[in-house]
Structures are given as structure tokens and as C-alpha cells.
Design a protein around this motif. Structure first.
Motif, PDB file in Angstrom:
ATOM      1  N   LEU B   7       5.047  -5.763   1.117  1.00 16.16           N
ATOM      2  CA  LEU B   7       4.440  -4.442   1.187  1.00 16.16           C
ATOM      3  C   LEU B   7       2.946  -4.553   1.487  1.00 16.16           C
ATOM      4  N   LEU B   8       2.275  -5.538   0.835  1.00 17.55           N
ATOM      5  CA  LEU B   8       0.844  -5.714   1.085  1.00 17.55           C
ATOM      6  C   LEU B   8       0.610  -6.056   2.548  1.00 17.55           C
ATOM      7  N   GLU B   9       1.474  -6.910   3.083  1.00 14.64           N
ATOM      8  CA  GLU B   9       1.351  -7.235   4.501  1.00 14.64           C
ATOM      9  C   GLU B   9       1.545  -5.981   5.344  1.00 14.64           C
ATOM     10  N   GLY B  10       2.514  -5.159   4.900  1.00 11.23           N
ATOM     11  CA  GLY B  10       2.759  -3.888   5.581  1.00 11.23           C
ATOM     12  C   GLY B  10       1.522  -3.015   5.585  1.00 11.23           C
ATOM     13  N   PHE B  11       0.824  -2.983   4.433  1.00  7.35           N
ATOM     14  CA  PHE B  11      -0.399  -2.179   4.346  1.00  7.35           C
ATOM     15  C   PHE B  11      -1.436  -2.668   5.347  1.00  7.35           C
ATOM     16  N   SER B  12      -1.508  -3.990   5.511  1.00  7.34           N
ATOM     17  CA  SER B  12      -2.525  -4.506   6.421  1.00  7.34           C
ATOM     18  C   SER B  12      -2.259  -4.037   7.851  1.00  7.34           C
ATOM     19  N   VAL B  13      -0.989  -3.816   8.195  1.00  2.57           N
ATOM     20  CA  VAL B  13      -0.692  -3.282   9.531  1.00  2.57           C
ATOM     21  C   VAL B  13      -0.907  -1.767   9.565  1.00  2.57           C
ATOM     22  N   ALA B  14      -0.427  -1.095   8.509  1.00  3.78           N
ATOM     23  CA  ALA B  14      -0.499   0.368   8.502  1.00  3.78           C
ATOM     24  C   ALA B  14      -1.939   0.852   8.471  1.00  3.78           C
ATOM     25  N   SER B  66       5.264  10.215   9.333  1.00  2.00           N
ATOM     26  CA  SER B  66       4.311  11.183   8.788  1.00  2.00           C
ATOM     27  C   SER B  66       4.597  12.580   9.316  1.00  2.00           C
ATOM     28  N   ILE B  67       5.203  12.688  10.498  1.00  2.00           N
ATOM     29  CA  ILE B  67       5.627  14.012  10.976  1.00  2.00           C
ATOM     30  C   ILE B  67       6.695  14.573  10.040  1.00  2.00           C
ATOM     31  N   TYR B  68       7.635  13.708   9.678  1.00  2.00           N
ATOM     32  CA  TYR B  68       8.749  14.114   8.817  1.00  2.00           C
ATOM     33  C   TYR B  68       8.225  14.612   7.468  1.00  2.00           C
ATOM     34  N   PHE B  69       7.405  13.791   6.819  1.00  3.30           N
ATOM     35  CA  PHE B  69       6.896  14.193   5.511  1.00  3.30           C
ATOM     36  C   PHE B  69       5.934  15.376   5.634  1.00  3.30           C
ATOM     37  N   GLY B  70       5.166  15.403   6.730  1.00  2.00           N
ATOM     38  CA  GLY B  70       4.270  16.542   6.955  1.00  2.00           C
ATOM     39  C   GLY B  70       5.066  17.829   7.061  1.00  2.00           C
ATOM     40  N   GLY B  71       6.190  17.772   7.777  1.00  2.00           N
ATOM     41  CA  GLY B  71       7.050  18.942   7.886  1.00  2.00           C
ATOM     42  C   GLY B  71       7.530  19.399   6.523  1.00  2.00           C
ATOM     43  N   THR B 126       8.386   4.420  -3.801  1.00  3.85           N
ATOM     44  CA  THR B 126       8.218   3.226  -4.626  1.00  3.85           C
ATOM     45  C   THR B 126       9.579   2.610  -4.956  1.00  3.85           C
ATOM     46  N   LEU B 127      10.518   3.459  -5.360  1.00  4.14           N
ATOM     47  CA  LEU B 127      11.839   2.924  -5.693  1.00  4.14           C
ATOM     48  C   LEU B 127      12.512   2.322  -4.476  1.00  4.14           C
ATOM     49  N   VAL B 128      12.330   2.959  -3.309  1.00  4.60           N
ATOM     50  CA  VAL B 128      12.932   2.414  -2.090  1.00  4.60           C
ATOM     51  C   VAL B 128      12.411   1.001  -1.844  1.00  4.60           C
ATOM     52  N   VAL B 129      11.085   0.836  -2.008  1.00  5.91           N
ATOM     53  CA  VAL B 129      10.497  -0.480  -1.762  1.00  5.91           C
ATOM     54  C   VAL B 129      11.128  -1.529  -2.674  1.00  5.91           C
ATOM     55  N   PHE B 130      11.322  -1.170  -3.951  1.00  4.67           N
ATOM     56  CA  PHE B 130      11.811  -2.194  -4.861  1.00  4.67           C
ATOM     57  C   PHE B 130      13.325  -2.345  -4.859  1.00  4.67           C
ATOM     58  N   PHE B 131      14.033  -1.322  -4.425  1.00  6.91           N
ATOM     59  CA  PHE B 131      15.489  -1.444  -4.462  1.00  6.91           C
ATOM     60  C   PHE B 131      16.119  -1.783  -3.126  1.00  6.91           C
ATOM     61  N   SER B 132      15.347  -1.582  -2.026  1.00  6.05           N
ATOM     62  CA  SER B 132      15.992  -1.790  -0.731  1.00  6.05           C
ATOM     63  C   SER B 132      16.550  -3.211  -0.555  1.00  6.05           C
ATOM     64  N   LEU B 364       7.165   1.419   5.618  1.00  2.00           N
ATOM     65  CA  LEU B 364       7.192   1.789   4.202  1.00  2.00           C
ATOM     66  C   LEU B 364       5.775   1.956   3.657  1.00  2.00           C
ATOM     67  N   ALA B 365       4.881   1.028   4.041  1.00  2.00           N
ATOM     68  CA  ALA B 365       3.492   1.140   3.580  1.00  2.00           C
ATOM     69  C   ALA B 365       2.874   2.434   4.083  1.00  2.00           C
ATOM     70  N   SER B 366       3.211   2.787   5.328  1.00  2.00           N
ATOM     71  CA  SER B 366       2.600   3.989   5.899  1.00  2.00           C
ATOM     72  C   SER B 366       3.108   5.242   5.207  1.00  2.00           C
ATOM     73  N   LEU B 367       4.275   5.157   4.581  1.00  2.00           N
ATOM     74  CA  LEU B 367       4.746   6.324   3.829  1.00  2.00           C
ATOM     75  C   LEU B 367       3.803   6.610   2.668  1.00  2.00           C
ATOM     76  N   PHE B 368       3.366   5.536   1.977  1.00  2.00           N
ATOM     77  CA  PHE B 368       2.433   5.724   0.866  1.00  2.00           C
ATOM     78  C   PHE B 368       1.124   6.327   1.361  1.00  2.00           C
ATOM     79  N   VAL B 369       0.574   5.691   2.412  1.00  2.00           N
ATOM     80  CA  VAL B 369      -0.697   6.186   2.944  1.00  2.00           C
ATOM     81  C   VAL B 369      -0.525   7.618   3.432  1.00  2.00           C
ATOM     82  N   GLY B 370       0.612   7.871   4.116  1.00  2.00           N
ATOM     83  CA  GLY B 370       0.868   9.194   4.660  1.00  2.00           C
ATOM     84  C   GLY B 370       0.910  10.261   3.580  1.00  2.00           C
TER      85      GLY B 370
END
Lengths: 234, 502
Positions: B7-14, B66-71, B126-132, B364-370
Motif C-alpha cells: 500500500l505504501l508503494e501504491g501511495f508513492s505512485v498515487a 475518483s469519478i465513481y466516489f465523487g458521484g 481499509t478492510l478491502v486492503v487487508f482482506f483482499s 487502492l491507495a488513490s481511493l484513500f487520497v480520493g
């Protein structure tokens, strides 16, 4: 009680329970002419016919399909046969349902949006028929109250025709003008009262899209008769 | 833990500037379309999906999410202020939300909705990240028969169990399956239902189907109604959107309850968040009754906004998990998301985390930021967004039509797609008119090929013995749950019929 009456009750409190809300379906039933035609509430036979049409199309496709040699067994016709069979059964079932219990549908913009069983939602949401569901119904335009339940074929037809014309003229005259024409025609059909002002709005709208997506993101849109003008952009 | 590092690596890209820009643009566009009256998150995704295709996959998915969650954030605005929820997922929020707005507490309702959406989405993600990873491990146990059971489960759940009418739900399903069969059959190479026209060999694009049903069908539907219905009364926003500490303590349990309802439903294919949002609403209503709270149902209680809104976004979050890990779309919007993956040649499911880890974790990281960005642009500025409700309907739907022809043309610059769009738009209009659900069409169109392939694969292995379909504990339990759901639904239908007959 018939099915249709039950449905109506579910959405609508008895008249007078909610003076604040204009009740579309009640006015619809008032508006029905004294001798309603047999087809009233049975328009859905169109859907049964359409379903049957798809099933027939699939059948013809299955019969005439060139199955390559060496195709494994369940072959390419296996699944289509199941789907076509299902559609035949469903078309008949729907037709029987509609003929036996006509279902007046008022097509209210808000209530028809829900794709989930209202019984189910009423149960899980602890909803009683007098309070919540009605609050999301649309109001009625006072000028056309008498026609509330009927489809506005004229406007629908104009909109559909505009889209068809757009597809026909897109390549010859190009995105900018075709899209502006589509926008203008739809705005006019849907009730805009300022046609001259709209010409400006539609041209700005379609050129913004052309600029943002063609120049900005590199999508190609047909430039049509304005090819020369656009060469500097691309 | 593995997930944390990934996830941290994901954040570095997002968090690279370019991706942040996509994230912000997506959040703004999604919220805007969600707020516009009558348009909801499903429409936002359908209209903006083709636009994202010109980006690189990572950027496209970040923007798309982010379009999806924004909607979803925007959906409740028109429900609360106009009483016309943009999406059926926002109906339950509108009940109490609109009451609060009429009581002069519109800003507070909008604020509660934004916080609820944020919390539901955050917990679910958060749960998705840990359970996926566990879901992925579960999915690796799936063979052809199990995948077929999963698809069959999705078909039955969405078309029969939750639909208003079983026949109509199944007709929608059949139409979707038929649309999916057009084109070259991957296993045998036979051309099916193409009328010999090579343009159809690639099949019908799922994007044409979605845009046609959701956007073009809606434009035609609006045309058939616009001169019949009056305009909704908009309520001005006033007051502060922020919750006081006391209020926050009051609604926190409602947020949690809503999230708890939403989470499991994201993984079950019942067409999205209608059921969990109504469940959350019903629970809050019963609890208010027990407390003797007279606000609920009268002037409007914030719990009634908080619960459903958190449930809605929690569903969306866990739906993302089910989609990424199992490849199972549980709602129409998730089906579109799956279509987007396929457009880039990727198949969500167990292999996605292995093969495309460089895409999944940034997503997944971008979902948090989004979600954080969405909270920031929604909570303080709710009344600014509400200005969008003033866009006249005729411009709005003219714009939707132009956007849908644009999107469809942008996929492949094909005139055939435009004609198909019109045909499917008419189909969508007829379905709207007769209240036939469109979600089964989308789910069937997207899962149909999977169901067919896996069924034929299973039967080819067993040489035609149908027993293989119920030969493993996983598929048996899936069919058992399905039977149970059908049973419950029959009991419920009978009970209502009995109640109506009295």
C-alpha cells in the motif's frame, strides 16, 4: 385486490393524506377516458413482442450458424440455445401476466428509477406506505395534468430524430457543427425558450469539447467541412 | 505485513503530481455529475468512462475511481435539496435529508452526508486492503464449475431475488446475455449473430451498452416526461455544515451501523446499495422510535442521513474489493468498472493482484487520497456545489446526449457504434417506461461470456456430465445460498400478497 391496485397503494397514500404532494398516478387515473381501450395498461405487450423477437433472432442465428469443424462439445450453439429457450418462455409469461392483470405505469421519473423490489425495500427499510416513498415522486406540470401518465411522443420523437440526424451528418459536416446542432435541437425540444441564445451556447459547448478532447487528449473527432480551419490545431 | 508495504508503494505512485491531478479532476467531475439533478454516480461513470481511455492505465483507473466516489458524494445533494435523488442509492438518504432541508438545516444534512460517505468509504477501503489477499486466496480455489456457480448466483440474485417482478428481471437478464453473445465465439471461432457483418466480429462493446441504456435511454425518457412534470422546488442551503462535538457523538454509532450494513452487501451481487441503504435507514428509524425521538420522521434527524450515506459508500468500497479480487461485479457501476479493465486487456480476479500489482495498489491507495480530497471539496463547499442544481434541465440533457455520442464515438471512431447506441438507447427508454430494471442487462452483458466459457469448460472436462457443476463444496454452498435467497424472497412475496388480500 388486483395486482395493479396493490401496486398503486404501495406508492400512494389515500387521497388527502398528503395535500402537499401532487399525486401523479391519481391524476392519471382520473384522466382516463370514460371507456378505456383494451390496451390501457397493456402497452407492455411491446416488451413481450420484443423479447419474442430477440428469441426468434437467436433461433435463426443458431440454425444458420457455421460451426467450425473440431469445435468441442458443448459447442458455440449450446449457450445460445439455453438463452433463446429462456426468452421464449419469458415472452409468453410476460404476455400472459400483462393480459390478465393490466399494469398502469405512469413512468414517473423518480419512481421508475428504482430497479429493486419495493416490497423488499419497504421491509428492510421499515417503510410505511404513508410517509417515505411518496416523497420522491415528481411534481406535475399544471398545464398538462390531464396527460401525466401518457408518454410525450412528440418530444421523444424529435429527440430521437435529432440524434439520428446527428449520426448521419457527423462525418460530412464534422463534429463541431453536428454536435452544436444536436445540442441546440435537444435544448429546444426539451423546452428552451431562447433559440438564438442557444446557438451560442451550443457552439461554445461543442467547441470546448473539441478543444479539450481533440487538442488536449488527442482523441480524433471528424472535422468535416471545417477541415482546413482545424489543421492548425492538430 | 505485506499489504502495508504494498500500500505504501501504491501511495508513492498515487501521490505523483500527475496522478494527483487526475485524482482531483476526477473528484471534481464526479461530484459535479453526481450533484446535477437527475444524474447520479452511475451516469457519471458511464459518461466519463470513455474519456479516461486516452490516459495510461494507472492514471485512467485513478481518475475513474475518483469519478465513481465523487458521484457517490454528489448523489445525495440533489436528493436532500430537491428531493430527487440522482441515483437509487441516495433514496434512503433523501427521506430524512429532505426533511432536514425543509427544516432549515440543509447545510447540516449535506455535511452529515459528506462525512458519512467519507467514513463508510474509508472503513470499507481499509478492510478491502487487508482482506483482499485472503479473497484472492479464496478465488484461486475456484475452477470452471465454481466460477459458473458464482456467475449464476449473480444472475439469479440480481434478476429474480431483488427485482420487483421476476419475469421482468429475467427478461432483462436474457437481453443482456443475448447482447453478450454477438461476435466471434472465443472457444470455437464460430461467428455468432453477426449477420455476416465483420464489424460485429468483435462483439458489442459493453460501453455502448452502458451509455445507451443509462445515458441515451435517460435522455429519451426525460424527453417523454419533461413537458408533463413540474420542476422540483429547490431549498436554499443555510447554516453550518459542520457537526458540533455533541452531534458527532450522536451520529457516530449511526455511521458505524451504516458501514456495517454496507460492507457485506458490496460483495453480494444484489444490484448495488439500495438494500443496505434501506436497511440502515430502517434500523435508524426503529432505534429513533425506541428512543422516543420525535425529530425522526418529523423535522428530520441526522442519524437518518448518516446511516444510509455511510452504508452506500461502504457498499461501493467493498464492491471494489469484490471486483478486484474475485472479478465479480456486484452492481451496474462495478460492471462498468470491469468493462474498463477489459478495455485495457486486464481481467480482474486472483491473477490481477499478481500480474498487475503495479496498478492495483496505486488504485487502492488513490481511493484513500480520493476520499480525503472529496471530503475537502464537499464538506465546506456543499452550498457551492448546490449551485449546479440551477442548470436548466434542457441544457443538462442536451449536454448528456452530446456527451454520450461523443463517448461512444471516441471508443473506436466507429459509425456502427453510434447506430447501436441509438438502438440500445431506445431499448433503455422502453425499459424505463415499463419499469424493467436495467442492472441485470449490464451484469449479464459483462458476466455472460464468463458464465458461458466456464460452463462449457466444465462440461468439456466432465464430458457432458452435469454432476461436475455441484461436485465441489464451494459451488454447492453457492447454490445453497442461492436457494436460501430464493426461498426468503418467495416467503416475502407471499406475505405481501397475503397482506394485500386482507
Amino acid at each position: 385486490m388486483t395486482d395493479s391496485e396493490r401496486r398503486e397503494d404501495k406508492f400512494h397514500p389515500p387521497a388527502g393524506a398528503s395535500p402537499a404532494t401532487t399525486d401523479a398516478r391519481v391524476s392519471a387515473s382520473e384522466a382516463v377516458s370514460p371507456t378505456p381501450s383494451w390496451l390501457a395498461g397493456r402497452g407492455e405487450l411491446v416488451v413481450a413482442a420484443m423479447t419474442l423477437g430477440i428469441a426468434v433472432f437467436l433461433t435463426v442465428g443458431i440454425v444458420t450458424m457455421d460451426v467450425p469443424e473440431g469445435a468441442g462439445s458443448p459447442g458455440p450453439t449450446f449457450f445460445p440455445i439455453i438463452v433463446a429457450g429462456l426468452l421464449y418462455v419469458l415472452a409468453v409469461l410476460l404476455a400472459v401476466q400483462v393480459v390478465r392483470a393490466p399494469r398502469p405505469v405512469d413512468g414517473d421519473s423518480n419512481s421508475s428509477r428504482v430497479g429493486v423490489s419495493t416490497d423488499l425495500l419497504n421491509d428492510v427499510g421499515d417503510i410505511d406506505t404513508t410517509s417515505e416513498i411518496r416523497v420522491i415522486r415528481s411534481t406535475v406540470n399544471p398545464k398538462t395534468t390531464s396527460k401525466i401518465g401518457l408518454t410525450d411522443w412528440k418530444t421523444t420523437g424529435i429527440v430521437l430524430a435529432s440524434v439520428i440526424i446527428f449520426v448521419l451528418i457527423l462525418q460530412p459536416i464534422g463534429w463541431l457543427l453536428a454536435a452544436a446542432a444536436l445540442f441546440w435541437a435537444l435544448a429546444w425540444a426539451l423546452g428552451s425558450t431562447r433559440p438564438l441564445f442557444d446557438i451560442g451556447v451550443s457552439l461554445i459547448f461543442s467547441s470546448c469539447m473539441q478543444l479539450a478532447f481533440s487538442a488536449g487528449l488527442g482523441l480524433t473527432l471528424p472535422s468535416g467541412i471545417l477541415t482546413g480551419v482545424f489543421s492548425w490545431i492538430n | 505485513m505485506d499489504q502495508l508495504g504494498n500500500l505504501l508503494e501504491g501511495f508513492s505512485v498515487a501521490l505523483t503530481p500527475m496522478n494527483l491531478v487526475f485524482l482531483v479532476i476526477g473528484a471534481i467531475l464526479g461530484t459535479a455529475v453526481g450533484v446535477l439533478p437527475g444524474l447520479g454516480s452511475a451516469m457519471a461513470v458511464a459518461l466519463l468512462l470513455p474519456v479516461t481511455f486516452s490516459l495510461d492505465p494507472t492514471g485512467a483507473f485513478i481518475m475513474f475511481a475518483s469519478i465513481y466516489f465523487g458521484g457517490l458524494f454528489g448523489d445525495s445533494t440533489s436528493g436532500i435539496l430537491l428531493n430527487t435523488p440522482g441515483n437509487s442509492s441516495a433514496i434512503a438518504t433523501s427521506f430524512e435529508g429532505h426533511r432536514m432541508a425543509k427544516d432549515g438545516r440543509a447545510a447540516k444534512a449535506l455535511g452529515t452526508a459528506a462525512i458519512g460517505a467519507f467514513m463508510g468509504g474509508m472503513i470499507a477501503t481499509t478492510l478491502v486492503v487487508f482482506f483482499s489477499p485472503y479473497l484472492v486466496r479464496l478465488a484461486t480455489l475456484f475452477g470452471p464449475a465454481e466460477y459458473f456457480a458464482l456467475a449464476a448466483f449473480a444472475f439469479v440474485a440480481i434478476s429474480a431475488v431483488v427485482a420487483e417482478s421476476v419475469v421482468r428481471g429475467l427478461i432483462a437478464l436474457g437481453i443482456g446475455l443475448s447482447l453478450a453473445m454477438v461476435g466471434i465465439d472465443g472457444q470455437s471461432g464460430a461467428a455468432r449473430f453477426t449477420l455476416g457483418n465483420p464489424e460485429f466480429f468483435d462483439g458489442i462493446s459493453i460501453i455502448v451498452v452502458t451509455v445507451g441504456l443509462l445515458a441515451m435511454g435517460e435522455v429519451l425518457h426525460v424527453a417523454s416526461r419533461i413537458h408533463r412534470e413540474g420542476s422540483a422546488m429547490q431549498i436554499q442551503t443555510s447554516g453550518s455544515p459542520y457537526l458540533t462535538w455533541r452531534e458527532f457523538k450522536q451520529v457516530l454509532p449511526a455511521f458505524m451501523r451504516g458501514t456495517a450494513f454496507g460492507l457485506p452487501f458490496g460483495a453480494i451481487p444484489v444490484g448495488g446499495s439500495e438494500v443496505p441503504t434501506f436497511l440502515a435507514y430502517g434500523t435508524e428509524k426503529r432505534l429513533a422510535k425506541r428512543r422516543g425521538d420525535s425529530m425522526f420522521g418529523g423535522r428530520g434527524a441526522i442519524q437518518g442521513v448518516a446511516g444510509p450515506e455511510a452504508a452506500g459508500n461502504a457498499t461501493a468500497g467493498s464492491a471494489m474489493g469484490a471486483l478486484l479480487a474475485l472479478g465479480l461485479p456486484t452492481s451496474a457501476t462495478a460492471a462498468m468498472m470491469l468493462a474498463a479493465f477489459q478495455q485495457y486487456g486486464m481481467q480482474p480476479g486472483p491473477l490481477l493482484f499478481e500480474r498487475s500489482a503495479d496498478l492495483v495498489w496505486p488504485l487502492l491507495a488513490s481511493l484513500f487520497v480520493g476520499l480525503i480530497i472529496l471530503l475537502v471539496i464537499n464538506l465546506p463547499f456543499a452550498s457551492v456545489w448546490a449551485k449546479l442544481l440551477l442548470v436548466p434541465k434542457h441544457y443538462l440533457y442536451a449536454g448528456v446526449a452530446v456527451f454520450s455520442v461523443f463517448g461512444v464515438y471516441a471508443i473506436a471512431s466507429s459509425m456502427k457504434d453510434l447506430w447501436l447506441l441509438i438502438a440500445i438507447g431506445v431499448l433503455g427508454f422502453v425499459m424505463r417506461r415499463f419499469e424493467i430494471p436495467v442492472a441485470p442487462v449490464l451484469i449479464a452483458a459483462i458476466l455472460g461470456p464468463l458464465a458461458e466459457t466456464e460452463l462449457r469448460r466444465a462440461l468439456a472436462v466432465s464430458e457432458g456430465d452435469l454432476g461436475i457443476l455441484v461436485a465441489s463444496p464451494i459451488s454447492v454452498s453457492l447454490y445453497a445460498i442461492m436457494a436460501l435467497a430464493i426461498l426468503i424472497s418467495i416467503v416475502q412475496h407471499l406475505r405481501h400478497r397475503k397482506a394485500a388480500a386482507l
